[in-house]
Enzyme design. Structure first.
Site, PDB file in Angstrom:
ATOM      1  N   THR A 176      17.470 -13.735  31.856  1.00 57.72           N
ATOM      2  CA  THR A 176      18.940 -13.703  31.736  1.00 57.72           C
ATOM      3  C   THR A 176      19.484 -12.303  31.975  1.00 57.72           C
ATOM      4  O   THR A 176      18.762 -11.306  31.813  1.00 57.72           O
ATOM      5  CB  THR A 176      19.367 -14.142  30.317  1.00 57.72           C
ATOM      6  OG1 THR A 176      20.782 -14.296  30.271  1.00 57.72           O
ATOM      7  CG2 THR A 176      18.946 -13.156  29.260  1.00 57.72           C
ATOM      8  N   SER A 193      24.097 -15.246  36.449  1.00 58.72           N
ATOM      9  CA  SER A 193      23.519 -15.423  35.109  1.00 58.72           C
ATOM     10  C   SER A 193      22.211 -14.676  34.909  1.00 58.72           C
ATOM     11  O   SER A 193      21.796 -14.459  33.765  1.00 58.72           O
ATOM     12  CB  SER A 193      23.301 -16.911  34.838  1.00 58.72           C
ATOM     13  OG  SER A 193      22.398 -17.459  35.773  1.00 58.72           O
ATOM     14  N   ARG A 238      22.302  -4.190  23.790  1.00 62.31           N
ATOM     15  CA  ARG A 238      22.184  -5.452  23.035  1.00 62.31           C
ATOM     16  C   ARG A 238      21.086  -6.320  23.654  1.00 62.31           C
ATOM     17  O   ARG A 238      21.040  -6.538  24.848  1.00 62.31           O
ATOM     18  CB  ARG A 238      23.513  -6.187  23.071  1.00 62.31           C
ATOM     19  CG  ARG A 238      23.502  -7.585  22.414  1.00 62.31           C
ATOM     20  CD  ARG A 238      23.286  -8.691  23.412  1.00 62.31           C
ATOM     21  NE  ARG A 238      23.465 -10.023  22.851  1.00 62.31           N
ATOM     22  CZ  ARG A 238      23.143 -11.140  23.494  1.00 62.31           C
ATOM     23  NH1 ARG A 238      22.643 -11.096  24.712  1.00 62.31           N
ATOM     24  NH2 ARG A 238      23.317 -12.308  22.929  1.00 62.31           N
ATOM     25  N   THR A 298      21.731 -18.349  31.574  1.00 66.88           N
ATOM     26  CA  THR A 298      20.339 -17.995  31.363  1.00 66.88           C
ATOM     27  C   THR A 298      19.524 -19.099  32.010  1.00 66.88           C
ATOM     28  O   THR A 298      20.015 -20.220  32.125  1.00 66.88           O
ATOM     29  CB  THR A 298      20.034 -17.983  29.844  1.00 66.88           C
ATOM     30  OG1 THR A 298      20.775 -16.933  29.238  1.00 66.88           O
ATOM     31  CG2 THR A 298      18.560 -17.797  29.524  1.00 66.88           C
ATOM     32  N   THR A 345      19.477 -21.438  25.841  1.00 69.80           N
ATOM     33  CA  THR A 345      20.546 -20.666  26.450  1.00 69.80           C
ATOM     34  C   THR A 345      21.733 -20.711  25.488  1.00 69.80           C
ATOM     35  O   THR A 345      21.748 -21.509  24.553  1.00 69.80           O
ATOM     36  CB  THR A 345      20.967 -21.241  27.826  1.00 69.80           C
ATOM     37  OG1 THR A 345      21.558 -22.522  27.623  1.00 69.80           O
ATOM     38  CG2 THR A 345      19.792 -21.409  28.754  1.00 69.80           C
ATOM     39  N   GLY A 346      22.710 -19.861  25.758  1.00 69.13           N
ATOM     40  CA  GLY A 346      23.881 -19.827  24.878  1.00 69.13           C
ATOM     41  C   GLY A 346      23.852 -18.599  23.987  1.00 69.13           C
ATOM     42  O   GLY A 346      23.129 -17.640  24.263  1.00 69.13           O
TER      43      GLY A 346
HETATM   44  N1  ASP Z   1      21.199 -16.644  25.624  1.00 66.41           N
HETATM   45  C1  ASP Z   1      21.725 -15.541  26.387  1.00 66.41           C
HETATM   46  C2  ASP Z   1      21.864 -14.343  25.477  1.00 66.41           C
HETATM   47  O1  ASP Z   1      22.336 -14.481  24.363  1.00 66.41           O
HETATM   48  C3  ASP Z   1      23.044 -15.777  27.052  1.00 66.41           C
HETATM   49  C4  ASP Z   1      23.284 -17.115  27.715  1.00 66.41           C
HETATM   50  O2  ASP Z   1      22.437 -17.980  27.730  1.00 66.41           O
HETATM   51  O3  ASP Z   1      24.386 -17.325  28.217  1.00 66.41           O
HETATM   52  O4  ASP Z   1      21.575 -13.255  25.921  1.00 66.41           O
END
Ligand code: ASP
Length: 300
Positions: free
Chosen positions: A166, A31, A176, A148, A199-200
């Protein structure tokens, strides 16, 4: 935690950056840092930010290649530049100028996860999938997840610092940037109020200034849990206007988690779906705490 203890406590920013470095250095975690899942070209690009409450300053990097400790580079941006965010090639050059070591961050296991994804993308391209049995068992599972780390610390003086690091959404478009390096999206600290990190799905956190919005709720008196719920619901309401973000059952088809801490040391983790936990050390003991959630996760 040890770094925050008296008689000679460290700066809380150093404590959180050292904390997340343990995972950035771990090649078996996919991650963040070394071993993070790559972009669609198979190149690992890291995002990170840090924010220093007492100083009211922040530093961040996005799309950083070849340097595993993105949160440490973000701290260097905070301490040794007049800027807040440095991206891509410039971030790498800046890190090298400060002595960070360049290395290939794509471990064999992460490369196989990327390859599995690549080979299963389309029936009509020229990549032929190897039999699943040829891949290690966890490849297929990991190839569909991301991650993350956000870490916030409140020290004995009541000062708050935080970092979010992350490798971003797996197989993202090259270049990106997600929420993690965006101050106010994936990380925010106001030393008079508290902190929040996320996160997410970063796009929704950027669109709603998620972490900043949670801290603003706390500024107006909300407890961390209520602040996170209010903003998660706002994120959902806004996202569901976009049909491709809706699951067939009408719920969001993506995950978001918000972690908030206030000046009094109250904290909360609020997740889109049930089953998540977050780690807390209250000065006495470390424990895993259940996140609150908006939706019961479907049993599979
Ligand atoms: N928040 C992170 C992102 O959009 C990804 C993750 O937390 O899984 O880069």
């Amino acid at each position: 935690m040890e770094m925050l203890r008296t008689p000679k406590p460290a700066d809380p920013l150093d404590a959180v950056v050292a904390g997340v470095a343990l995972v950035e250095d771990d090649p078996t975690d996919h991650s963040v840092g070394l071993g993070g899942l790559p972009n669609e070209d198979g190149v690992v690009e890291l995002d990170a930010s840090c924010m220093h409450g007492p100083m009211g300053r922040a530093g961040a990097v996005a799309g950083l290649r070849n340097v595993k400790n993105a949160a440490s580079v973000a701290r260097m941006v905070l301490r040794r530049t007049d800027h807040v965010l440095i991206v891509g090639e410039g971030a790498l050059r800046f890190a090298k100028a400060h002595g960070f070591k360049e290395e290939n961050l794509l471990t064999d296991e992460a490369r196989e996860m990327w390859l599995w994804w690549k080979e299963h993308l389309s029936e009509t391209d020229k990549w032929l999938a190897a039999p699943d049995a040829d891949y290690p068992e966890n490849v297929r599972i990991w190839a569909q997840t991301t991650g993350t780390i956000h870490c916030s610390a409140l020290d004995a003086n009541g000062d708050i610092c935080a970092t979010t690091t992350t490798s971003g959404l797996a197989f993202k478009l090259p270049g990106r940037a997600g929420d993690s390096p965006i101050i106010g999206a994936g990380n925010y600290v106001d030393n008079d109020v508290g902190s929040c990190g996320s996160t997410g799905r970063g796009e929704e956190l950027i669109l709603n200034a998620g972490s900043f919005a949670v801290v603003e709720q706390m500024r107006h008196g909300a407890a961390p849990k209520d602040a996170c719920f209010a903003i998660l619901k706002r994120i959902v309401a806004n996202a569901l206007k976009t049909p491709r973000l809706r699951a067939p059952d009408g719920r969001p088809n993506f995950d978001v988690k918000l972690y908030a801490l206030n000046k009094a040391g109250d904290h909360a983790g609020v997740s889109m779906f049930s089953g998540a936990k977050y780690a807390v050390h209250d000065g006495t003991e470390a424990k895993l705490v259940d996140c609150e959630f908006l939706y019961e996760a479907k049993k599979v």
